[in-house]
Design a protein around this motif. Structure first.
Motif, PDB file in Angstrom:
ATOM      1  N   LYS A   1       0.832  -1.205   0.000  1.00 50.98           N
ATOM      2  CA  LYS A   1       0.000   0.000   0.000  1.00 50.98           C
ATOM      3  C   LYS A   1       0.866   1.254   0.000  1.00 50.98           C
ATOM      4  O   LYS A   1       1.885   1.320   0.693  1.00 50.98           O
ATOM      5  N   VAL A   2       0.452   2.238  -0.788  1.00 48.40           N
ATOM      6  CA  VAL A   2       1.047   3.571  -0.725  1.00 48.40           C
ATOM      7  C   VAL A   2       0.143   4.426   0.155  1.00 48.40           C
ATOM      8  O   VAL A   2      -1.020   4.664  -0.185  1.00 48.40           O
ATOM      9  N   ILE A   3       0.662   4.867   1.282  1.00 51.01           N
ATOM     10  CA  ILE A   3      -0.091   5.735   2.186  1.00 51.01           C
ATOM     11  C   ILE A   3       0.144   7.175   1.724  1.00 51.01           C
ATOM     12  O   ILE A   3       1.204   7.757   1.957  1.00 51.01           O
ATOM     13  N   ALA A   4      -0.834   7.729   1.013  1.00 53.78           N
ATOM     14  CA  ALA A   4      -0.683   9.047   0.391  1.00 53.78           C
ATOM     15  C   ALA A   4      -1.077  10.157   1.358  1.00 53.78           C
ATOM     16  O   ALA A   4      -2.138  10.112   1.978  1.00 53.78           O
ATOM     17  N   VAL A   5      -0.215  11.158   1.474  1.00 57.43           N
ATOM     18  CA  VAL A   5      -0.403  12.259   2.410  1.00 57.43           C
ATOM     19  C   VAL A   5      -0.576  13.563   1.636  1.00 57.43           C
ATOM     20  O   VAL A   5       0.208  13.871   0.738  1.00 57.43           O
ATOM     21  N   GLU A   6      -1.596  14.314   1.985  1.00 60.03           N
ATOM     22  CA  GLU A   6      -1.805  15.638   1.383  1.00 60.03           C
ATOM     23  C   GLU A   6      -0.719  16.606   1.874  1.00 60.03           C
ATOM     24  O   GLU A   6      -0.429  16.677   3.066  1.00 60.03           O
ATOM     25  N   THR A   7      -0.117  17.340   0.941  1.00 56.75           N
ATOM     26  CA  THR A   7       0.868  18.366   1.299  1.00 56.75           C
ATOM     27  C   THR A   7       0.580  19.628   0.492  1.00 56.75           C
ATOM     28  O   THR A   7      -0.067  19.571  -0.553  1.00 56.75           O
ATOM     29  N   GLU A   8       1.093  20.750   0.959  1.00 56.26           N
ATOM     30  CA  GLU A   8       0.903  22.000   0.238  1.00 56.26           C
ATOM     31  C   GLU A   8       1.972  22.209  -0.835  1.00 56.26           C
ATOM     32  O   GLU A   8       1.725  22.837  -1.860  1.00 56.26           O
ATOM     33  N   ASP A   9       3.160  21.667  -0.579  1.00 55.46           N
ATOM     34  CA  ASP A   9       4.289  21.947  -1.464  1.00 55.46           C
ATOM     35  C   ASP A   9       4.999  20.690  -1.966  1.00 55.46           C
ATOM     36  O   ASP A   9       6.129  20.765  -2.449  1.00 55.46           O
ATOM     37  N   GLY A  10       4.337  19.534  -1.838  1.00 58.52           N
ATOM     38  CA  GLY A  10       4.935  18.303  -2.325  1.00 58.52           C
ATOM     39  C   GLY A  10       5.962  17.682  -1.404  1.00 58.52           C
ATOM     40  O   GLY A  10       6.528  16.633  -1.719  1.00 58.52           O
ATOM     41  N   LYS A  11       6.208  18.309  -0.243  1.00 59.79           N
ATOM     42  CA  LYS A  11       7.244  17.831   0.674  1.00 59.79           C
ATOM     43  C   LYS A  11       6.619  17.240   1.940  1.00 59.79           C
ATOM     44  O   LYS A  11       5.668  17.805   2.494  1.00 59.79           O
ATOM     45  N   LEU A  12       7.172  16.128   2.387  1.00 59.34           N
ATOM     46  CA  LEU A  12       6.733  15.515   3.638  1.00 59.34           C
ATOM     47  C   LEU A  12       7.490  16.124   4.814  1.00 59.34           C
ATOM     48  O   LEU A  12       8.667  16.473   4.702  1.00 59.34           O
ATOM     49  N   ARG A  13       6.786  16.232   5.951  1.00 63.80           N
ATOM     50  CA  ARG A  13       7.384  16.682   7.203  1.00 63.80           C
ATOM     51  C   ARG A  13       7.263  15.578   8.251  1.00 63.80           C
ATOM     52  O   ARG A  13       6.446  14.668   8.096  1.00 63.80           O
ATOM     53  N   PRO A  14       8.062  15.647   9.322  1.00 57.69           N
ATOM     54  CA  PRO A  14       7.927  14.664  10.398  1.00 57.69           C
ATOM     55  C   PRO A  14       6.504  14.547  10.933  1.00 57.69           C
ATOM     56  O   PRO A  14       6.064  13.441  11.275  1.00 57.69           O
ATOM     57  N   SER A  15       5.777  15.654  10.990  1.00 61.27           N
ATOM     58  CA  SER A  15       4.400  15.599  11.477  1.00 61.27           C
ATOM     59  C   SER A  15       3.525  14.731  10.563  1.00 61.27           C
ATOM     60  O   SER A  15       2.634  14.022  11.041  1.00 61.27           O
ATOM     61  N   ASP A  16       3.797  14.761   9.252  1.00 65.31           N
ATOM     62  CA  ASP A  16       3.056  13.899   8.327  1.00 65.31           C
ATOM     63  C   ASP A  16       3.341  12.427   8.623  1.00 65.31           C
ATOM     64  O   ASP A  16       2.438  11.587   8.575  1.00 65.31           O
ATOM     65  N   ILE A  17       4.581  12.135   8.919  1.00 68.42           N
ATOM     66  CA  ILE A  17       4.971  10.757   9.227  1.00 68.42           C
ATOM     67  C   ILE A  17       4.294  10.293  10.519  1.00 68.42           C
ATOM     68  O   ILE A  17       3.733   9.192  10.589  1.00 68.42           O
ATOM     69  N   GLN A  18       4.341  11.151  11.529  1.00 69.29           N
ATOM     70  CA  GLN A  18       3.736  10.793  12.812  1.00 69.29           C
ATOM     71  C   GLN A  18       2.236  10.570  12.678  1.00 69.29           C
ATOM     72  O   GLN A  18       1.678   9.630  13.268  1.00 69.29           O
ATOM     73  N   ASN A  19       1.576  11.409  11.898  1.00 69.64           N
ATOM     74  CA  ASN A  19       0.128  11.244  11.690  1.00 69.64           C
ATOM     75  C   ASN A  19      -0.182   9.930  10.984  1.00 69.64           C
ATOM     76  O   ASN A  19      -1.154   9.240  11.325  1.00 69.64           O
TER      77      ASN A  19
ATOM     78  N   MET B   1       8.452   2.395   5.227  1.00 69.41           N
ATOM     79  CA  MET B   1       9.306   3.226   4.389  1.00 69.41           C
ATOM     80  C   MET B   1       8.669   4.592   4.170  1.00 69.41           C
ATOM     81  O   MET B   1       7.444   4.719   4.113  1.00 69.41           O
ATOM     82  N   VAL B   2       9.523   5.609   4.066  1.00 65.58           N
ATOM     83  CA  VAL B   2       9.095   6.954   3.675  1.00 65.58           C
ATOM     84  C   VAL B   2       9.726   7.258   2.323  1.00 65.58           C
ATOM     85  O   VAL B   2      10.948   7.141   2.148  1.00 65.58           O
ATOM     86  N   TYR B   3       8.882   7.615   1.354  1.00 71.89           N
ATOM     87  CA  TYR B   3       9.323   7.935  -0.004  1.00 71.89           C
ATOM     88  C   TYR B   3       9.210   9.439  -0.221  1.00 71.89           C
ATOM     89  O   TYR B   3       8.149  10.032   0.001  1.00 71.89           O
TER      90      TYR B   3
ATOM     91  N   LYS C   1      14.597   7.356  11.610  1.00 70.06           N
ATOM     92  CA  LYS C   1      15.431   6.516  12.471  1.00 70.06           C
ATOM     93  C   LYS C   1      14.730   6.234  13.796  1.00 70.06           C
ATOM     94  O   LYS C   1      14.744   5.097  14.303  1.00 70.06           O
ATOM     95  N   THR C   2      14.102   7.251  14.364  1.00 71.29           N
ATOM     96  CA  THR C   2      13.402   7.088  15.635  1.00 71.29           C
ATOM     97  C   THR C   2      12.275   6.071  15.520  1.00 71.29           C
ATOM     98  O   THR C   2      12.012   5.307  16.466  1.00 71.29           O
ATOM     99  N   ASN C   3      11.632   6.032  14.361  1.00 67.52           N
ATOM    100  CA  ASN C   3      10.463   5.166  14.177  1.00 67.52           C
ATOM    101  C   ASN C   3      10.761   3.913  13.345  1.00 67.52           C
ATOM    102  O   ASN C   3       9.838   3.243  12.894  1.00 67.52           O
ATOM    103  N   ASN C   4      12.057   3.617  13.184  1.00 64.33           N
ATOM    104  CA  ASN C   4      12.474   2.416  12.450  1.00 64.33           C
ATOM    105  C   ASN C   4      11.872   2.362  11.048  1.00 64.33           C
ATOM    106  O   ASN C   4      11.350   1.339  10.607  1.00 64.33           O
ATOM    107  N   LEU C   5      11.969   3.478  10.337  1.00 60.02           N
ATOM    108  CA  LEU C   5      11.474   3.579   8.966  1.00 60.02           C
ATOM    109  C   LEU C   5      12.648   3.788   8.027  1.00 60.02           C
ATOM    110  O   LEU C   5      13.611   4.496   8.349  1.00 60.02           O
ATOM    111  N   LEU C   6      12.576   3.197   6.851  1.00 59.08           N
ATOM    112  CA  LEU C   6      13.568   3.430   5.817  1.00 59.08           C
ATOM    113  C   LEU C   6      13.230   4.719   5.079  1.00 59.08           C
ATOM    114  O   LEU C   6      12.064   4.976   4.776  1.00 59.08           O
ATOM    115  N   LEU C   7      14.235   5.522   4.782  1.00 58.77           N
ATOM    116  CA  LEU C   7      14.037   6.763   4.037  1.00 58.77           C
ATOM    117  C   LEU C   7      14.609   6.588   2.628  1.00 58.77           C
ATOM    118  O   LEU C   7      15.806   6.378   2.449  1.00 58.77           O
TER     119      LEU C   7
END
Length: 341
Positions: A101-119, A135-137, A161-167
Motif C-alpha cells: 500500500k502507498v499511504i498518500a499524504v496531502e501536502t501544500e508543497d509536495g514535501k513531507l514533514r515529520p508531522s506527516d509521518i507521525q500522523n 518506508m518513507v518515499y 530513524k526514531t520510528n524504524n522507517l527506511l528513508l
C-alpha cells in the motif's frame, strides 16, 4: 512547436554519444561487470563520500521505484508518500500491484514533514489489522518543482530513524534540486541522510538510466538476484555505466542541471514582470505559472506544455519544463510571445 512538456524530449548529451561510439568495439563483460561500471561506481562513491555504498544501474525511474520498494518491504508493509509523489500519482499503481500500500499524504508543497509521518503512524497503529508503515518515499526535486533543505531532510531522517522507517529518495531530478539557487545540500548530504536514493540520468542528459545507491550496503543484500529476476539486469550494462561515468567524471551532470534551472528562472522572471503568480514556489526546472486562459490558448499555438490545474473560470496553471538541452533562443521566443499577449 517547441516542447516544454518534459525534460527528456532530446536524446543525450553529445559527450555521451561520442563515448558510446569510441568504446563501441571494446569487448566487455556483461551484466554490470564491465570496467566502465566499476569505474563509474568508484567515481560516484567519491562524489557521495561513501566508499562502502552499493550501487546499481537501472533503466528508468518507475522501474527503480518498483524494484527497490518491493525488494525492501515485507508482504505486510507499506510506504508513506506525498499524494503528489510519483509512486502515488504517476506509476499506474505499480507499487500496489506488488501488494504494498502507498499511504498518500496531502501536502501544500509536495514535501513531507515529520508531522506527516507521525500522523500516518498513528492512523496505521491498529496492528495487525492494518498495513505496517516501513518506508518513507520522498522526491528531490519534488513533482511540483520544490526542493528539500538540509534541515528539512535532517528532520525527516531523524524521524525515520526514531520510528524504524527506511528513508528512500527519488532522485529523478536530483541534479536540478542540487543546482537550485536556494539549495544547501550536496550529494554527500543526500547519501548521509537517506538509506537509499537514486540519481536520475534520463531527465538530465543521459539516453536513459538511473543509479540507485544503497548508503547502507546491508540493505542491498541479494539485490542483484531481484534485478535479474525482474528483467532489470542488462546484459549490456556498459551502456548505462558509460553514461554515468561521462556525466560524473568531470561534473557534466551538474552543469547540465544548472543550465536547465537557469532557463526556467529566466521564464520565472518574465512571468513575474507581467504581474502573474505561480502555483508553487519552484526554483528548479519545473515551473507552474498561473495565466489567463486566453493567453494559454494563444501560447499553445507555438508551444507544447501541460495545463496543470484550473484555478478559476478565467485562469489556469500550466507546467513548463526546461532541460539540459533547452536553447535560450526558444526561451527568449516564449518570453517575447508572453509579453506580446
Amino acid at each position: 512547436m517547441y516542447n516544454f512538456k518534459n525534460d527528456y524530449s532530446e536524446g543525450a548529451h553529445p559527450n555521451i554519444l561520442t563515448k558510446l561510439i569510441e568504446t563501441n568495439f571494446v569487448q566487455q563483460l556483461g551484466y554490470g561487470e564491465d570496467e566502465y561500471g566499476i569505474e563509474a561506481k568508484e567515481v560516484l562513491k567519491e562524489k557521495i563520500k561513501n566508499p562502502h555504498a552499493t550501487i546499481h544501474f537501472l533503466s528508468c525511474g518507475t522501474q527503480t521505484n518498483l524494484i527497490v520498494i518491493s525488494f525492501l518491504l515485507r508482504v505486510h508493509e507499506a510506504v508513506i508518500s506525498a499524494k503528489t509523489g510519483h509512486i502515488s500519482a504517476n506509476e499506474t499503481g505499480s507499487i500496489e500491484a506488488t501488494g504494498h500500500k502507498v499511504i498518500a499524504v496531502e501536502t501544500e508543497d509536495g514535501k513531507l514533514r515529520p508531522s506527516d509521518i507521525q500522523n500516518a503512524l498513528k492512523e496505521y497503529a491498529l496492528k495487525p489489522h492494518v498495513v505496517k508503515p516501513r518506508m518513507v518515499y520522498i522526491s528531490n526535486s519534488t513533482e511540483i518543482g520544490t526542493i528539500y533543505t538540509k534541515s528539512e531532510l535532517e528532520d525527516l531522517s531523524s524521524c525515520c530513524k526514531t520510528n524504524n522507517l527506511l528513508l528512500y529518495l527519488d532522485g529523478a531530478r536530483l541534479g536540478h534540486a542540487l543546482m537550485a539557487q536556494n539549495n544547501d545540500m550536496t550529494l554527500a548530504d543526500i547519501a548521509r541522510l537517506t538509506d537509499i536514493f537514486y540519481i536520475g540520468g534520463t531527465k538530465n542528459g543521459a539516453l536513459l538510466g538511473e543509479a540507485v545507491i544503497f548508503s547502507t550496503p546491508e540493505l542491498a543484500f541479494d539485490f542483484e538476484y531481484v534485478l535479474k529476476q525482474k528483467g532489470a539486469m542488462l546484459a549490456k550494462g556498459r551502456l548505462l555505466a558509460i553514461q554515468f561515468l561521462e556525466l560524473f567524471r568531470h561534473d557534466l551532470y551538474f552543469d547540465l542541471a544548472k543550465h536547465a534551472n537557469t532557463m526556467a528562472m529566466k521564464i520565472v522572471d518574465a512571468v513575474q514582470s507581467k504581474g502573474f503568480s505561480f502555483l508553487t514556489n519552484s526554483t528548479t526546472n519545473q515551473i507552474f505559472p498561473i495565466l489567463p486562459k486566453d493567453v494559454i490558448q494563444k501560447l499553445n499555438e507555438n508551444y507544447l506544455f501541460y495545463v496543470w490545474k484550473e484555478i478559476d473560470d478565467d485562469h489556469a496553471a500550466i507546467r513548463l519544463i526546461t532541460s539540459w538541452a533547452t536553447d535560450e533562443k526558444n526561451v527568449d521566443a516564449f518570453i517575447a510571445d508572453l509579453r506580446s499577449l
